[in-house]
Design an enzyme around this catalytic site. Structure first.
Site, PDB file in Angstrom:
ATOM      1  CB  CYS A  35      -1.635  -5.299   4.644  1.00 34.69           C
ATOM      2  SG  CYS A  35      -3.030  -4.441   4.014  1.00 34.69           S
ATOM      3  CG  HIS A  67      -7.142  -8.337   0.616  1.00 38.85           C
ATOM      4  ND1 HIS A  67      -5.888  -7.775   0.494  1.00 38.85           N
ATOM      5  CD2 HIS A  67      -7.017  -9.612   0.189  1.00 38.85           C
ATOM      6  CE1 HIS A  67      -5.058  -8.682  -0.001  1.00 38.85           C
ATOM      7  NE2 HIS A  67      -5.710  -9.802  -0.196  1.00 38.85           N
TER       8      HIS A  67
HETATM    9  C1  CIR Z   1      -1.016  -7.249  -2.935  1.00 40.83           C
HETATM   10  O1  CIR Z   1      -1.597  -6.854  -3.955  1.00 40.83           O
HETATM   11  O2  CIR Z   1      -1.061  -8.399  -2.548  1.00 40.83           O
HETATM   12  C2  CIR Z   1      -0.203  -6.233  -2.156  1.00 40.83           C
HETATM   13  N1  CIR Z   1       0.336  -5.273  -3.061  1.00 40.83           N
HETATM   14  C3  CIR Z   1      -1.042  -5.556  -1.121  1.00 40.83           C
HETATM   15  C4  CIR Z   1      -1.561  -6.483  -0.076  1.00 40.83           C
HETATM   16  C5  CIR Z   1      -2.452  -5.799   0.892  1.00 40.83           C
HETATM   17  N2  CIR Z   1      -2.841  -6.673   1.929  1.00 40.83           N
HETATM   18  C6  CIR Z   1      -3.990  -6.593   2.561  1.00 40.83           C
HETATM   19  O3  CIR Z   1      -4.873  -5.800   2.199  1.00 40.83           O
HETATM   20  N3  CIR Z   1      -4.190  -7.455   3.555  1.00 40.83           N
END
Ligand code: CIR
Length: 253
Positions: free
Chosen positions: A248, A161
């Protein structure tokens, strides 16, 4: 200044969350303790934290940042690019409506995860990642403009991201690592460059003058302290195993 945060308790299926980190599976009990301390840190920064119940059908649902964007003027429900996460949006709506009258939605074929969005005042940078496409970004920009804000896209290729490698600390100070260090659109910021070894700590979060920094990155702590900020370290090792970071785990608004 932010007043509120929304978080969601990690569910037991967390251990099966999406991951490219190659750091092994998270320890669920440890993740719960770390999540509780994360909530403490948000409280210490003066936020009133709404805690949503765990969602067992969605392993990644504690990463609430990705499913909504909360701006001062409206909230936007996203449409995650990860198919296993798309259903999470239905379960964030009720909480979002408790705080906002104006709620917009990204519609298919648009894809958008708000981990790809970085707010700098009235402007929102939108990373075009494997999770966020041009159509999702176009829809978001149109919504932002409708409410007197603006957005622009950032091409990216190395990270999950946008905020995996960027953290805006207000006062024109930007934490950046990897490909973002060289991007023309970020050259007017006072950039704190984070080296590859410390790259996970680029996802540090400014909240009301304090910066939450993941535990274990003393060089980053030093640089942020030198920039004049108070630091609160938070151990999020179990969420790191799923590519998740400090930003997140909450919606802050
Ligand atoms: C994913 O791959 O969607 C989750 N394991 C981690 C999400 C992390 N979110 C973020 O960086 N905003």
């Amino acid at each position: 200044m932010f007043k509120y945060a929304i978080v969601r308790k990690p569910c037991k299926a967390l251990i099966d969350g999406l991951s490219e980190a190659n750091l092994g599976k998270p320890d669920y009990d440890k993740a719960l303790l770390q999540h509780a301390d994360y909530i403490n840190a948000l409280n210490e920064c003066g936020l009133d934290v709404k805690i949503l119940e765990a969602l067992d059908d969605y392993p990644d649902s504690c990463f609430v940042e990705d499913v909504a964007l909360m701006t001062p003027n409206c909230a936007i429900i996203t449409r995650p690019g990860a198919p296993s996460r798309r259903g999470e949006v239905e379960f964030i709506k009720e909480a979002v409506f408790q705080f906002y009258k104006k709620v917009e939605e990204i519609k298919g074929p648009g894809l958008l995860e708000a981990g790809d969005i970085m707010m700098v005042g009235n402007h929102y940078y939108i990373g075009l990642s494997n999770r966020t496409n041009q159509e999702g970004a176009n829809q978001l920009i149109a919504i932002l403009e409708k409410y007197g804000m603006s957005g622009s896209v950032v091409e990216m290729s190395e990270m999950l991201h946008l905020k995996t490698g960027l953290g805006y600390l207000e006062n024109n100070i930007l934490l950046a690592c990897g490909e973002f260090i060289r991007k023309p659109e970020f050259q007017s910021f006072n950039m704190i460059k984070i080296n590859e070894k410390q790259s996970y700590s680029a996802n540090s979060v400014w909240i009301n003058g304090t910066v939450l920094v993941p535990k274990g990155f003393p060089e980053t702590v030093k640089l942020i302290k030198e920039a004049g900020y108070k630091i609160r370290e938070v151990d999020v090792s179990e969420f790191r195993k799923l590519d998740g970071g400090l930003s997140c785990l909450s919606l802050r608004f």
